[in-house]
Design an enzyme around this catalytic site. Structure first.
Site, PDB file in Angstrom:
ATOM      1  N   ASP A 100     -37.583 -10.353  13.904  1.00 29.86           N
ATOM      2  CA  ASP A 100     -37.380  -9.070  14.700  1.00 29.86           C
ATOM      3  C   ASP A 100     -38.955  -8.690  15.135  1.00 29.86           C
ATOM      4  O   ASP A 100     -39.089  -7.893  15.902  1.00 29.86           O
ATOM      5  CB  ASP A 100     -36.603  -8.033  13.862  1.00 29.86           C
ATOM      6  CG  ASP A 100     -37.334  -7.572  12.641  1.00 29.86           C
ATOM      7  OD1 ASP A 100     -38.305  -8.138  12.269  1.00 29.86           O
ATOM      8  OD2 ASP A 100     -37.070  -6.552  12.175  1.00 29.86           O
ATOM      9  N   GLU A 147     -43.811 -10.657   1.204  1.00 31.71           N
ATOM     10  CA  GLU A 147     -44.829 -10.361   2.658  1.00 31.71           C
ATOM     11  C   GLU A 147     -45.800  -9.507   1.924  1.00 31.71           C
ATOM     12  O   GLU A 147     -45.688  -8.489   1.244  1.00 31.71           O
ATOM     13  CB  GLU A 147     -44.249  -9.812   3.536  1.00 31.71           C
ATOM     14  CG  GLU A 147     -45.211  -9.533   4.687  1.00 31.71           C
ATOM     15  CD  GLU A 147     -44.832  -9.067   6.310  1.00 31.71           C
ATOM     16  OE1 GLU A 147     -43.452  -9.272   6.392  1.00 31.71           O
ATOM     17  OE2 GLU A 147     -45.569  -8.695   6.883  1.00 31.71           O
TER      18      GLU A 147
HETATM   19  O1  KIV Z   1     -39.907 -10.478  11.810  1.00 34.80           O
HETATM   20  C1  KIV Z   1     -40.575 -11.434  11.329  1.00 34.80           C
HETATM   21  O2  KIV Z   1     -41.399 -12.094  11.912  1.00 34.80           O
HETATM   22  C2  KIV Z   1     -40.653 -11.035  10.078  1.00 34.80           C
HETATM   23  C3  KIV Z   1     -41.918 -11.778   9.154  1.00 34.80           C
HETATM   24  C4  KIV Z   1     -42.932 -10.670   9.442  1.00 34.80           C
HETATM   25  C5  KIV Z   1     -41.800 -12.021   7.773  1.00 34.80           C
HETATM   26  O3  KIV Z   1     -39.794 -10.579   9.499  1.00 34.80           O
END
Ligand code: KIV
Length: 284
Positions: free
Chosen positions: A47, A185
């Site tokens: 997202d 993360e």
């Molecule tokens: O939306 C995304 O790319 C993610 C990453 C930040 C882990 O969830």
């Protein structure tokens, strides 16, 4: 020969054999094609597309419709790669039936291989319900961008003993709920290493150090496209922002100077047709 798509069992075997998995985000057909060509083990349709594609300040405005739409494009670009759909804000927080229904949409409409959702203990019932529905679901803890307001911004997590312990407890609960893998993360490497050693399922890192079972990076960061800010954990492997701007500048300059299009960029009339056209025009 077409590449063999990784399964959940392959990913588990990679952990057991200490072979790091590498994955990247993609939001569109052509990036997905390049990711598959480069042999990525997984692709996340994050997202983060809200920031990388739509120019929002964060991921909160992202909708299910946007996530499904981009996941479909990625699936078409990478038919033989394990693709993960990212559940957007409010697609799973409101109720468990919502969470199952929305997770199911990713599988039915975008043919993803798994979904991911953010949060620790408070989303354990959703993870369990999605897994009980027969779907592969990945947890995501540490810096969880959808709740960055509560976290006080896009900040590293688990830097004190107490907060690290909370994250480790969350990781164990997520595994117990039936997640097939966990993404961590912006957490110190030592904390991620403890999770990797305590959990049977793969524990992946984005900004959580070298000890994880694999690494994820955002494609726009790897390519040096994303301009708004650069997290500490990002390594830019290219500077496409500069290269793209340079290409656009050169194109504009050549048009303005009358150098483009050149004769080799023009279609030729069929032999003998130009004099015939001139004759036709003369008599019209
Ligand atoms: O939306 C995304 O790319 C993610 C990453 C930040 C882990 O969830």
């Amino acid at each position: 020969m077409a590449k063999q798509k990784r399964s959940r069992l392959d990913l588990q075997k990679m952990k057991d054999e200490k072979q790091p998995a590498v994955w990247i985000t993609a939001y569109d057909f052509w990036t997905a094609q390049f990711a598959e060509k480069a042999g990525m083990d997984m692709i996340l349709v994050g997202d983060s597309l809200g920031m990388c594609i739509y120019g929002y300040e964060g991921t909160v405005p992202v909708t299910m419709a946007q996530c499904i739409y981009h996941s479909e494009a990625v699936r078409r670009g990478a038919p033989n790669t394990f693709v993960i759909g990212d559940m957007p804000f409010l697609s799973y927080q409101v109720s468990i039936p919502d969470a199952v229904q929305n997770a199911g949409r990713f599988f039915k409409e975008a043919r993803v291989d798994a979904v991911k959702l953010e949060g620790g203990q408070r989303v354990v019932p959703q993870i369990k319900a999605i897994a009980d529905g027969g779907m592969l679901v990945m947890g995501h803890i540490g810096l969880t961008p959808q709740s960055s307001g509560q976290l006080g911004g896009f900040k590293a997590q688990g830097r004190t003993a107490e907060t690290a312990k909370e994250l480790i407890d969350d990781a164990l609960l997520i595994q117990e709920a039936g997640a097939f893998a966990l993404l961590v993360e912006a957490v110190p490497p030592e904390v991620c290493e403890i999770m990797k050693n305590r959990l049977k399922i793969p524990v992946y890192s984005i900004g959580a150090g070298i000890h994880a079972d694999g690494q994820l990076m955002i494609c726009s960061d790897v390519l040096g496209i994303f301009q708004a800010f650069t997290p500490k954990f990002v390594k830019k492997y290219e500077n496409l922002a500069q290269k793209t701007t340079d290409a656009f500048l050169k194109y504009a300059e050549e048009v303005r100077k009358g150098e483009f299009p050149a004769p080799e960029h023009a279609y030729k009339m069929v032999d003998g047709e130009l004099p015939r056209l001139e004759a036709l025009l003369k008599h019209s």
